[in-house]
Design an enzyme around this catalytic site. Sequence first.
Site, PDB file in Angstrom:
ATOM      1  N   HIS A 117     -10.333  -5.202  -3.256  1.00  0.00           N
ATOM      2  CA  HIS A 117      -9.004  -5.429  -2.676  1.00  0.00           C
ATOM      3  C   HIS A 117      -9.131  -5.820  -1.222  1.00  0.00           C
ATOM      4  O   HIS A 117      -9.970  -5.304  -0.493  1.00  0.00           O
ATOM      5  CB  HIS A 117      -8.099  -4.202  -2.829  1.00  0.00           C
ATOM      6  CG  HIS A 117      -8.729  -2.909  -2.406  1.00  0.00           C
ATOM      7  ND1 HIS A 117      -9.661  -2.258  -3.188  1.00  0.00           N
ATOM      8  CD2 HIS A 117      -8.576  -2.156  -1.291  1.00  0.00           C
ATOM      9  CE1 HIS A 117     -10.050  -1.152  -2.571  1.00  0.00           C
ATOM     10  NE2 HIS A 117      -9.416  -1.066  -1.408  1.00  0.00           N
ATOM     11  N   GLY A 150     -15.032   3.707   3.798  1.00  0.00           N
ATOM     12  CA  GLY A 150     -13.680   4.121   3.419  1.00  0.00           C
ATOM     13  C   GLY A 150     -13.185   3.566   2.099  1.00  0.00           C
ATOM     14  O   GLY A 150     -12.028   3.777   1.745  1.00  0.00           O
ATOM     15  N   GLN A 151     -14.053   2.861   1.350  1.00  0.00           N
ATOM     16  CA  GLN A 151     -13.585   2.365   0.051  1.00  0.00           C
ATOM     17  C   GLN A 151     -13.352   3.542  -0.892  1.00  0.00           C
ATOM     18  O   GLN A 151     -14.253   4.371  -1.097  1.00  0.00           O
ATOM     19  CB  GLN A 151     -14.587   1.384  -0.576  1.00  0.00           C
ATOM     20  CG  GLN A 151     -14.040   0.764  -1.866  1.00  0.00           C
ATOM     21  CD  GLN A 151     -14.966  -0.287  -2.494  1.00  0.00           C
ATOM     22  OE1 GLN A 151     -16.080  -0.510  -2.030  1.00  0.00           O
ATOM     23  NE2 GLN A 151     -14.483  -0.909  -3.560  1.00  0.00           N
ATOM     24  N   SER A 152     -12.141   3.621  -1.428  1.00  0.00           N
ATOM     25  CA  SER A 152     -11.793   4.731  -2.323  1.00  0.00           C
ATOM     26  C   SER A 152     -11.357   4.243  -3.705  1.00  0.00           C
ATOM     27  O   SER A 152     -11.304   5.033  -4.636  1.00  0.00           O
ATOM     28  CB  SER A 152     -10.691   5.589  -1.699  1.00  0.00           C
ATOM     29  OG  SER A 152      -9.521   4.824  -1.499  1.00  0.00           O
ATOM     30  N   HIS A 182      -7.133  -5.705   2.215  1.00  0.00           N
ATOM     31  CA  HIS A 182      -6.005  -5.128   2.944  1.00  0.00           C
ATOM     32  C   HIS A 182      -5.454  -6.198   3.891  1.00  0.00           C
ATOM     33  O   HIS A 182      -6.226  -6.821   4.636  1.00  0.00           O
ATOM     34  CB  HIS A 182      -6.464  -3.955   3.820  1.00  0.00           C
ATOM     35  CG  HIS A 182      -6.974  -2.765   3.088  1.00  0.00           C
ATOM     36  ND1 HIS A 182      -6.228  -1.626   2.893  1.00  0.00           N
ATOM     37  CD2 HIS A 182      -8.182  -2.520   2.528  1.00  0.00           C
ATOM     38  CE1 HIS A 182      -6.956  -0.726   2.255  1.00  0.00           C
ATOM     39  NE2 HIS A 182      -8.143  -1.238   2.017  1.00  0.00           N
ATOM     40  N   ASP A 216       0.849  -1.192   0.000  1.00  0.00           N
ATOM     41  CA  ASP A 216       0.000   0.000   0.000  1.00  0.00           C
ATOM     42  C   ASP A 216       0.888   1.246   0.000  1.00  0.00           C
ATOM     43  O   ASP A 216       1.893   1.312   0.718  1.00  0.00           O
ATOM     44  CB  ASP A 216      -0.930   0.001   1.224  1.00  0.00           C
ATOM     45  CG  ASP A 216      -2.066   1.001   1.089  1.00  0.00           C
ATOM     46  OD1 ASP A 216      -3.218   0.568   0.959  1.00  0.00           O
ATOM     47  OD2 ASP A 216      -1.783   2.228   1.120  1.00  0.00           O
ATOM     48  N   ILE A 217       0.529   2.244  -0.781  1.00  0.00           N
ATOM     49  CA  ILE A 217       1.351   3.448  -0.929  1.00  0.00           C
ATOM     50  C   ILE A 217       1.307   4.321   0.337  1.00  0.00           C
ATOM     51  O   ILE A 217       2.204   5.139   0.554  1.00  0.00           O
ATOM     52  CB  ILE A 217       0.873   4.250  -2.173  1.00  0.00           C
ATOM     53  CG1 ILE A 217       1.976   5.135  -2.711  1.00  0.00           C
ATOM     54  CG2 ILE A 217      -0.396   5.047  -1.885  1.00  0.00           C
ATOM     55  CD1 ILE A 217       1.679   5.724  -4.092  1.00  0.00           C
ATOM     56  N   ASN A 225     -12.947  -2.964   2.705  1.00  0.00           N
ATOM     57  CA  ASN A 225     -13.828  -1.823   2.898  1.00  0.00           C
ATOM     58  C   ASN A 225     -14.882  -1.854   1.791  1.00  0.00           C
ATOM     59  O   ASN A 225     -14.539  -1.949   0.606  1.00  0.00           O
ATOM     60  CB  ASN A 225     -13.035  -0.514   2.844  1.00  0.00           C
ATOM     61  CG  ASN A 225     -12.094  -0.371   4.019  1.00  0.00           C
ATOM     62  OD1 ASN A 225     -12.410  -0.790   5.137  1.00  0.00           O
ATOM     63  ND2 ASN A 225     -10.924   0.210   3.797  1.00  0.00           N
TER      64      ASN A 225
HETATM   65  P1  AMP Z   1      -9.687   1.580   0.168  1.00  0.00           P
HETATM   66  O1  AMP Z   1      -9.669   2.934   0.834  1.00  0.00           O
HETATM   67  O2  AMP Z   1     -10.157   0.451   1.042  1.00  0.00           O
HETATM   68  O3  AMP Z   1     -10.397   1.641  -1.168  1.00  0.00           O
HETATM   69  O4  AMP Z   1      -8.162   1.234  -0.112  1.00  0.00           O
HETATM   70  C1  AMP Z   1      -7.454   1.798  -1.169  1.00  0.00           C
HETATM   71  C2  AMP Z   1      -6.009   1.738  -0.779  1.00  0.00           C
HETATM   72  O5  AMP Z   1      -5.237   1.940  -1.954  1.00  0.00           O
HETATM   73  C3  AMP Z   1      -5.580   2.809   0.230  1.00  0.00           C
HETATM   74  O6  AMP Z   1      -5.080   2.177   1.407  1.00  0.00           O
HETATM   75  C4  AMP Z   1      -4.510   3.588  -0.521  1.00  0.00           C
HETATM   76  O7  AMP Z   1      -3.433   3.998   0.309  1.00  0.00           O
HETATM   77  C5  AMP Z   1      -4.070   2.598  -1.571  1.00  0.00           C
HETATM   78  N1  AMP Z   1      -3.500   3.169  -2.785  1.00  0.00           N
HETATM   79  C6  AMP Z   1      -3.981   4.219  -3.514  1.00  0.00           C
HETATM   80  N2  AMP Z   1      -3.210   4.441  -4.585  1.00  0.00           N
HETATM   81  C7  AMP Z   1      -2.216   3.500  -4.548  1.00  0.00           C
HETATM   82  C8  AMP Z   1      -1.091   3.203  -5.382  1.00  0.00           C
HETATM   83  N3  AMP Z   1      -0.835   3.914  -6.502  1.00  0.00           N
HETATM   84  N4  AMP Z   1      -0.283   2.197  -5.027  1.00  0.00           N
HETATM   85  C9  AMP Z   1      -0.534   1.479  -3.905  1.00  0.00           C
HETATM   86  N5  AMP Z   1      -1.577   1.701  -3.081  1.00  0.00           N
HETATM   87  C10 AMP Z   1      -2.402   2.697  -3.396  1.00  0.00           C
END
Ligand code: AMP
Length: 117
Positions: A103, A96-98, A105, A34-35, A90
């Site tokens: 995916h 908190g799904q973005s 975690h 995760d970034i 999420n």
């Molecule tokens: P969620 O908020 O559950 O949808 O998780 C999305 C995750 O993707 C978050 O923890 C972000 O930090 C992660 N994320 C977003 N962009 C990247 C990226 N380019 N490389 C790796 N992780 C990322």
Amino acid sequence: MTDASSNCLFCRILRGEIPAKKVYEDDHVFAFEDINPKAPTHVLVIPKKHFAGLKEAQADDADVIGRCHLAAAEIARQRNIEQGYRTVINVGPGAGQSVFHLHVHLLGGREMKWPAG
Ligand code: AMP
Ligand code: ZN
């Protein structure tokens, strides 16, 4: 390409268009760091097939959802964090799904509080 995967961040990572630190890969799943890590281990495990999330999953996605969790368990084993780790999906913006490519975690390497919040 005009389908949902064309602009999907995680599909772009799968295609190598955006760099990621690969942790694990097989025919069905891909895992990367995760970034913005929220724990010493914070790995994302994704299906190679695009679908938006758990809400959108179909019966024939059950196998790959299970595979994502089994890959997370193997990564946790390799990293010696089996004393206590968490796998989290999420579901929806309110949780908190973005990123709208399913995916899992994998979080660990520190004390994991409950409830998650
Ligand atoms: P969620 O908020 O559950 O949808 O998780 C999305 C995750 O993707 C978050 O923890 C972000 O930090 C992660 N994320 C977003 N962009 C990247 C990226 N380019 N490389 C790796 N992780 C990322
Ligand atoms: Zn995708």
